[in-house]
Write a protein that holds these residues in place. Structure first.
Motif, PDB file in Angstrom:
ATOM      1  N   HIS A 224       0.822  -1.214   0.000  1.00  0.00           N
ATOM      2  CA  HIS A 224       0.000   0.000   0.000  1.00  0.00           C
ATOM      3  C   HIS A 224       0.858   1.267   0.000  1.00  0.00           C
ATOM      4  CE1 HIS A 224      -3.968  -1.999   1.540  1.00  0.00           C
ATOM      5  NE2 HIS A 224      -3.234  -2.851   0.860  1.00  0.00           N
ATOM      6  N   ARG A 225       1.865   1.285  -0.859  1.00  0.00           N
ATOM      7  CA  ARG A 225       2.681   2.472  -1.070  1.00  0.00           C
ATOM      8  C   ARG A 225       2.558   2.903  -2.520  1.00  0.00           C
ATOM      9  NH1 ARG A 225       4.214   5.385   3.167  1.00  0.00           N
ATOM     10  NH2 ARG A 225       1.991   4.929   3.354  1.00  0.00           N
TER      11      ARG A 225
ATOM     12  N   PRO B 286      -8.278  -9.543  -0.802  1.00  0.00           N
ATOM     13  CA  PRO B 286      -8.044  -8.962  -2.135  1.00  0.00           C
ATOM     14  C   PRO B 286      -7.344  -7.602  -2.063  1.00  0.00           C
ATOM     15  CG  PRO B 286     -10.297  -9.773  -1.931  1.00  0.00           C
ATOM     16  CD  PRO B 286      -9.713  -9.783  -0.550  1.00  0.00           C
ATOM     17  N   LEU B 287      -6.473  -7.362  -3.037  1.00  0.00           N
ATOM     18  CA  LEU B 287      -5.932  -6.020  -3.205  1.00  0.00           C
ATOM     19  C   LEU B 287      -7.098  -5.065  -3.471  1.00  0.00           C
ATOM     20  CD1 LEU B 287      -2.848  -6.742  -5.515  1.00  0.00           C
ATOM     21  CD2 LEU B 287      -2.790  -6.120  -3.098  1.00  0.00           C
ATOM     22  N   GLY B 288      -7.031  -3.884  -2.916  1.00  0.00           N
ATOM     23  CA  GLY B 288      -8.125  -2.931  -3.039  1.00  0.00           C
ATOM     24  C   GLY B 288      -8.949  -2.833  -1.780  1.00  0.00           C
ATOM     25  N   HIS B 289      -8.880  -3.836  -0.892  1.00  0.00           N
ATOM     26  CA  HIS B 289      -9.558  -3.720   0.395  1.00  0.00           C
ATOM     27  C   HIS B 289      -8.928  -2.608   1.228  1.00  0.00           C
ATOM     28  CE1 HIS B 289     -12.093  -7.077  -0.367  1.00  0.00           C
ATOM     29  NE2 HIS B 289     -12.323  -7.394   0.898  1.00  0.00           N
ATOM     30  N   LYS B 290      -9.730  -2.017   2.087  1.00  0.00           N
ATOM     31  CA  LYS B 290      -9.286  -0.920   2.936  1.00  0.00           C
ATOM     32  C   LYS B 290      -8.918  -1.456   4.318  1.00  0.00           C
ATOM     33  CE  LYS B 290     -10.232   2.300  -0.123  1.00  0.00           C
ATOM     34  NZ  LYS B 290      -9.177   3.167  -0.723  1.00  0.00           N
TER      35      LYS B 290
ATOM     36  N   SER C 113      -7.763  -4.235  10.992  1.00  0.00           N
ATOM     37  CA  SER C 113      -8.888  -4.887  10.323  1.00  0.00           C
ATOM     38  C   SER C 113      -8.981  -4.379   8.895  1.00  0.00           C
ATOM     39  CB  SER C 113     -10.198  -4.633  11.083  1.00  0.00           C
ATOM     40  OG  SER C 113     -10.466  -3.255  11.179  1.00  0.00           O
ATOM     41  N   TRP C 114      -9.821  -5.029   8.125  1.00  0.00           N
ATOM     42  CA  TRP C 114      -9.992  -4.646   6.717  1.00  0.00           C
ATOM     43  C   TRP C 114     -11.460  -4.757   6.333  1.00  0.00           C
ATOM     44  CZ3 TRP C 114      -6.703  -8.828   8.037  1.00  0.00           C
ATOM     45  CH2 TRP C 114      -7.292 -10.092   7.950  1.00  0.00           C
ATOM     46  N   MET C 115     -11.794  -4.125   5.207  1.00  0.00           N
ATOM     47  CA  MET C 115     -13.169  -4.177   4.698  1.00  0.00           C
ATOM     48  C   MET C 115     -13.166  -3.933   3.197  1.00  0.00           C
ATOM     49  SD  MET C 115     -14.860  -0.575   5.955  1.00  0.00           S
ATOM     50  CE  MET C 115     -14.503  -0.900   7.677  1.00  0.00           C
ATOM     51  N   ARG C 116     -14.261  -4.321   2.569  1.00  0.00           N
ATOM     52  CA  ARG C 116     -14.412  -4.106   1.131  1.00  0.00           C
ATOM     53  C   ARG C 116     -14.488  -2.606   0.834  1.00  0.00           C
ATOM     54  NH1 ARG C 116     -19.634  -7.216  -0.641  1.00  0.00           N
ATOM     55  NH2 ARG C 116     -20.424  -5.804   0.992  1.00  0.00           N
TER      56      ARG C 116
END
Length: 327
Positions: free
Chosen positions: A13-14, A80-84, A149-152
């Motif tokens: 995420h850079r 997945p890449l793109g998750h926040k 944590s992460w989310m869509r």
């Protein structure tokens, strides 16, 4: 573990390749991973100091660990890449400060990452608690723990629109401008690396300053986010706390290194609301307690401990746990 090339910048995420510190990763069992990182000899932000550049800033090593949270999630848990991602708690200690000594070549470090806990919801695993052990050569340089944590992305967009709407804020923020502290007061050479306003002190010894978010900063805002990043909040705590520590005489200069820190992020810090950092009165031998407030809300809190770079006081001391910020 190889140190010849960095991992893909998207994986950590850079936006800038120059800000990617991780070079490799391996899995060793269900919950154990190894990460390799190369620390630059002279980093424009973390190594910007008026003091002797004899030791790496522990927050530089913490940033390598922070990049590891994405690698573990994307590469080994199939997020997945793109998750926040959101930081929830961060803590570290420096068990062997001499291990942070910098040399005439980039520093290679191996970081053990262990999954201590999986946070779950009805949809499955939504976050982790990772324990990191960063070693330089045979010496342990940093012990850290990060809850996140992460989310869509679509869930993130809805959540942030709801949160900002409840505060009466527009969808796209514009950071509030403000004066910055004299860089020498926080041990910096470059004024662009200061992140708080001139500090004020009260009669009871509390220090107060505003966090100043500069979205053009190439490292703290390596890529656009709609709030104050967690690492910027930690830097604001560091700068205000070291100002208070120098005034109280618990360290000799503002170039002191943070050797223990524990922080909890309670909500998003909105860059278009006034953000006020405060310390409690500094007591000799105790960690410095800091808080970050926006109108009506405690956004984050931390405890931090320093040691001077060039004295025998540079000894690692654990800052015990205290503990949401985008990663």
């Amino acid at each position: 573990m190889q140190f010849a090339r960095t991992l893909a910048k998207e994986l950590v995420h850079r936006a800038s390749v120059a800000e990617v510190f991780l070079t490799d990763s391996e899995r060793h069992g269900e919950d154990e991973m190894l990460l390799a990182a190369q620390l630059p000899r002279l980093h424009a932000f973390y190594d910007d100091t008026l003091g002797p550049r004899t030791h790496h800033d522990p927050l530089l090593l913490l940033e390598a660990c922070r990049q590891g949270i994405f690698v573990v999630a994307h590469r080994y848990l199939d997020v997945p890449l793109g998750h926040k991602f959101l930081l929830r708690t961060v803590e570290f200690e420096v068990p062997d400060p001499a291990a942070l000594a910098s040399g005439d070549t980039p520093t290679e470090t191996v970081i053990g990452a262990r999954i201590e806990h999986r946070f779950r919801s009805r949809s499955g695993v939504t976050g982790l608690r990772l324990r990191f052990t960063a070693s330089i050569g045979t010496r342990e340089a940093l012990l850290a723990r990060i809850d996140y944590s992460w989310m869509r992305p679509q869930d993130w967009t809805r959540m942030r629109a709801r949160q900002r709407g409840a505060l009466g804020l527009p969808r796209t923020p514009v950071a509030l401008p403000g004066p910055r502290i004299d860089p020498a007061r926080v041990g910096r050479r470059d004024p662009a690396n200061t992140v708080i306003s001139p500090a004020c002190t009260s009669a009871d010894g509390m220090y107060t300053a505003r966090l100043v978010a500069e979205t053009a900063h190439p490292i703290l805002y390596d890529h656009w986010v709609d709030h104050v990043p967690g690492m910027l909040e930690l830097e604001a705590f560091r700068q205000l706390a070291v100002t208070a520590a120098v005034a109280a005489g618990t360290v000799h200069t503002p170039t002191a290194l943070p050797v223990g820190l524990a922080a909890r992020f309670r909500c998003f810090a909105e860059m278009d609301l006034p953000l006020v950092c405060r310390t409690t009165p500094v007591l000799h031998g105790a960690d410095i307690e800091c808080t970050l407030h926006q109108p009506g809300t405690l956004a984050a809190e931390a405890r931090i401990r320093f040691a001077d770079r060039n004295t025998a006081d540079l000894a690692g001391v654990s800052a015990g746990s205290v503990t949401h910020r985008s990663a």
